[in-house]
Design an enzyme around this catalytic site. Structure first.
Site, PDB file in Angstrom:
ATOM      1  N   ASP A 131       0.875  -1.167   0.000  1.00  0.00           N
ATOM      2  CA  ASP A 131       0.000   0.000   0.000  1.00  0.00           C
ATOM      3  C   ASP A 131       0.917   1.224   0.000  1.00  0.00           C
ATOM      4  OD1 ASP A 131      -1.490   2.216   0.781  1.00  0.00           O
ATOM      5  OD2 ASP A 131      -2.719   1.083   2.199  1.00  0.00           O
ATOM      6  N   VAL A 132       0.867   1.992  -1.088  1.00  0.00           N
ATOM      7  CA  VAL A 132       1.849   3.078  -1.235  1.00  0.00           C
ATOM      8  C   VAL A 132       1.678   4.197  -0.213  1.00  0.00           C
ATOM      9  CG1 VAL A 132       2.277   2.662  -3.703  1.00  0.00           C
ATOM     10  CG2 VAL A 132       0.499   4.320  -3.007  1.00  0.00           C
ATOM     11  N   ASN A 135       2.117   5.755 -10.146  1.00  0.00           N
ATOM     12  CA  ASN A 135       0.822   5.715 -10.837  1.00  0.00           C
ATOM     13  C   ASN A 135      -0.368   5.462  -9.918  1.00  0.00           C
ATOM     14  OD1 ASN A 135      -1.037   5.019 -13.280  1.00  0.00           O
ATOM     15  ND2 ASN A 135      -1.091   3.204 -11.969  1.00  0.00           N
ATOM     16  N   TYR A 165      -9.565  14.754  -4.774  1.00  0.00           N
ATOM     17  CA  TYR A 165      -8.786  14.277  -5.938  1.00  0.00           C
ATOM     18  C   TYR A 165      -8.063  15.442  -6.607  1.00  0.00           C
ATOM     19  CZ  TYR A 165      -7.814  11.747 -10.318  1.00  0.00           C
ATOM     20  OH  TYR A 165      -7.210  11.158 -11.405  1.00  0.00           O
ATOM     21  N   LYS A 168      -3.950  16.058  -6.996  1.00  0.00           N
ATOM     22  CA  LYS A 168      -3.231  16.187  -8.269  1.00  0.00           C
ATOM     23  C   LYS A 168      -2.568  17.561  -8.379  1.00  0.00           C
ATOM     24  CE  LYS A 168      -4.258  12.026  -9.761  1.00  0.00           C
ATOM     25  NZ  LYS A 168      -3.238  10.968  -9.844  1.00  0.00           N
TER      26      LYS A 168
HETATM   27  P1  NAD Z   1      -7.402   2.092 -11.813  1.00  0.00           P
HETATM   28  O1  NAD Z   1      -8.386   2.159 -10.708  1.00  0.00           O
HETATM   29  O2  NAD Z   1      -7.581   1.078 -12.883  1.00  0.00           O
HETATM   30  O3  NAD Z   1      -5.933   1.958 -11.290  1.00  0.00           O
HETATM   31  C1  NAD Z   1      -5.494   2.464 -10.071  1.00  0.00           C
HETATM   32  C2  NAD Z   1      -4.508   1.499  -9.513  1.00  0.00           C
HETATM   33  O4  NAD Z   1      -3.999   2.003  -8.275  1.00  0.00           O
HETATM   34  C3  NAD Z   1      -5.139   0.153  -9.231  1.00  0.00           C
HETATM   35  O5  NAD Z   1      -4.273  -0.857  -9.706  1.00  0.00           O
HETATM   36  C4  NAD Z   1      -5.224   0.121  -7.708  1.00  0.00           C
HETATM   37  O6  NAD Z   1      -5.150  -1.179  -7.187  1.00  0.00           O
HETATM   38  C5  NAD Z   1      -4.002   0.947  -7.352  1.00  0.00           C
HETATM   39  N1  NAD Z   1      -4.035   1.430  -5.980  1.00  0.00           N
HETATM   40  C6  NAD Z   1      -5.055   2.041  -5.335  1.00  0.00           C
HETATM   41  N2  NAD Z   1      -4.711   2.290  -4.065  1.00  0.00           N
HETATM   42  C7  NAD Z   1      -3.434   1.831  -3.913  1.00  0.00           C
HETATM   43  C8  NAD Z   1      -2.539   1.798  -2.838  1.00  0.00           C
HETATM   44  N3  NAD Z   1      -2.872   2.278  -1.637  1.00  0.00           N
HETATM   45  N4  NAD Z   1      -1.309   1.259  -3.034  1.00  0.00           N
HETATM   46  C9  NAD Z   1      -0.954   0.758  -4.233  1.00  0.00           C
HETATM   47  N5  NAD Z   1      -1.793   0.751  -5.291  1.00  0.00           N
HETATM   48  C10 NAD Z   1      -3.009   1.282  -5.124  1.00  0.00           C
HETATM   49  O7  NAD Z   1      -7.416   3.567 -12.450  1.00  0.00           O
HETATM   50  P2  NAD Z   1      -6.465   4.241 -13.544  1.00  0.00           P
HETATM   51  O8  NAD Z   1      -7.357   5.082 -14.363  1.00  0.00           O
HETATM   52  O9  NAD Z   1      -5.619   3.244 -14.205  1.00  0.00           O
HETATM   53  O10 NAD Z   1      -5.608   5.223 -12.636  1.00  0.00           O
HETATM   54  C11 NAD Z   1      -4.196   5.211 -12.605  1.00  0.00           C
HETATM   55  C12 NAD Z   1      -3.684   6.629 -12.342  1.00  0.00           C
HETATM   56  O11 NAD Z   1      -4.050   7.462 -13.440  1.00  0.00           O
HETATM   57  C13 NAD Z   1      -4.271   7.283 -11.093  1.00  0.00           C
HETATM   58  O12 NAD Z   1      -3.259   8.032 -10.437  1.00  0.00           O
HETATM   59  C14 NAD Z   1      -5.325   8.209 -11.666  1.00  0.00           C
HETATM   60  O13 NAD Z   1      -5.556   9.313 -10.821  1.00  0.00           O
HETATM   61  C15 NAD Z   1      -4.650   8.626 -12.952  1.00  0.00           C
HETATM   62  N6  NAD Z   1      -5.575   9.165 -13.956  1.00  0.00           N
HETATM   63  C16 NAD Z   1      -6.480   8.376 -14.590  1.00  0.00           C
HETATM   64  C17 NAD Z   1      -7.308   8.944 -15.553  1.00  0.00           C
HETATM   65  C18 NAD Z   1      -8.316   8.150 -16.329  1.00  0.00           C
HETATM   66  O14 NAD Z   1      -9.051   8.735 -17.135  1.00  0.00           O
HETATM   67  N7  NAD Z   1      -8.406   6.852 -16.180  1.00  0.00           N
HETATM   68  C19 NAD Z   1      -7.224  10.307 -15.848  1.00  0.00           C
HETATM   69  C20 NAD Z   1      -6.298  11.081 -15.176  1.00  0.00           C
HETATM   70  C21 NAD Z   1      -5.468  10.491 -14.237  1.00  0.00           C
END
Ligand code: NAD
Length: 269
Positions: A67-68, A94, A167, A171
């Protein structure tokens, strides 16, 4: 294995790599020859699937649970990484989550959960990565830098987002954490940059694109008229991790189909 091998022999930690963007970035870095730590927080299935995909394609990967937001778990993850791969060359910060609520109803637990993973998690992982970059120093056969950090930010580092105060604050925090690290660590030959995805099809935002109506609504915000896919982010991450971007420092690369171009003004305002 890809033919260009721009990251050959390098080790990368990708946090939250068991799904979505993290999984896509892990696969993309592996195709360029990097060995990958597939970090995950919950059940191992997703991470094991990504490891399997990378290995099937001829790459090397290992799943590590941490857990990061928890300092001891992050420290243990980096220790295991160094034990398994010898060092770390690339960190992709990420992992992220959303806990949405109207502002007046947002609980402290929702606030702390999002800031803890999205901002504190990036700090903790970056700190451990930087310690290892400095311990090892530059290995010229692998890269011109001692290490690269890529922070997964969001268009919401600049676009306010009603109903998502935690959120957007996380960011916005990532933006200045990234820039400050970039300023401080540049003389030590560590490169730090962010990727700010727009709308990418992943589990975090399924409701925004999984019906034709939702997708049509979302496309109003995207001048390029296409919802992004994880491969769009993987390609950007490979470039930022490689020496092709050696003079790029402290920048946010927006990968958003133009979402940050104020599309509401496309008729002249
Ligand atoms: P996702 O929910 O598929 O992936 C998020 C990942 O983070 C998952 O694998 C989850 O298990 C992991 N995670 C959550 N809490 C954690 C913790 N405490 N320790 C370790 N891992 C943890 O969503 P995503 O869209 O792939 O998001 C990835 C990143 O991209 C995030 O930082 C999100 O804010 C960013 N993001 C996504 C989008 C989008 O449109 N999907 C847009 C902008 C930014």
């Amino acid at each position: 294995m890809g033919v260009t091998q721009r990251l050959k022999g390098q080790s990368a930690v990708v946090t939250g790599a068991s799904s979505g963007i993290g999984a896509g970035v892990a696969r993309a870095l592996a195709r360029e020859g990097a060995q990958i730590i597939v970090n995950y927080a919950g059940h191992p299935e997703g991470a094991e699937k990504v490891v399997h995909e990378i290995e099937t394609a001829g790459g090397k990967a290992l799943a590590i649970r941490a857990d990061v937001s928890q300092e001891d778990q992050v420290i243990a993850m980096f220790a295991k990484t160094i034990e398994a791969f010898g060092t770390v060359d690339i960190l992709v910060n990420n992992a992220g989550l959303q806990k949405d609520a109207p502002f007046q109803n947002m609980t402290l637990a929702q606030w702390n959960a999002v800031l803890g993973v999205n901002l504190t998690g990036q700090f903790l992982c970056a700190r451990e990565a930087v310690k290892e970059f400095l311990r090892r120093g530059i290995v010229p056969e692998r890269s011109r830098t001692a290490g690269k950090i890529i922070c997964m930010s969001s268009v919401h580092e600049v676009i306010p987002w009603a109903g998502h105060a935690n959120y957007a604050a996380s960011k916005g925090g990532v933006m200045l954490l990234m820039k400050t690290m970039a300023q401080e660590l540049a003389p030590l030959k560590i490169r730090v940059n962010s990727i700010a995805p727009g709308a990418i099809k992943t589990p975090i935002n399924t409701a925004a694109w999984d019906t034709p109506e939702a997708e049509a609504n979302l496309l109003k915000l995207i001048p390029y008229k296409r919802v992004g896919v994880v491969e769009d982010i993987g390609a950007a991450a490979v470039w930022l991790a490689s020496d092709e971007s050696d003079y790029v420092q402290g920048t946010t690369l927006f990968v958003d189909g133009g979402m940050t171009l104020y599309p509401g003004f496309d008729m002249g305002g």
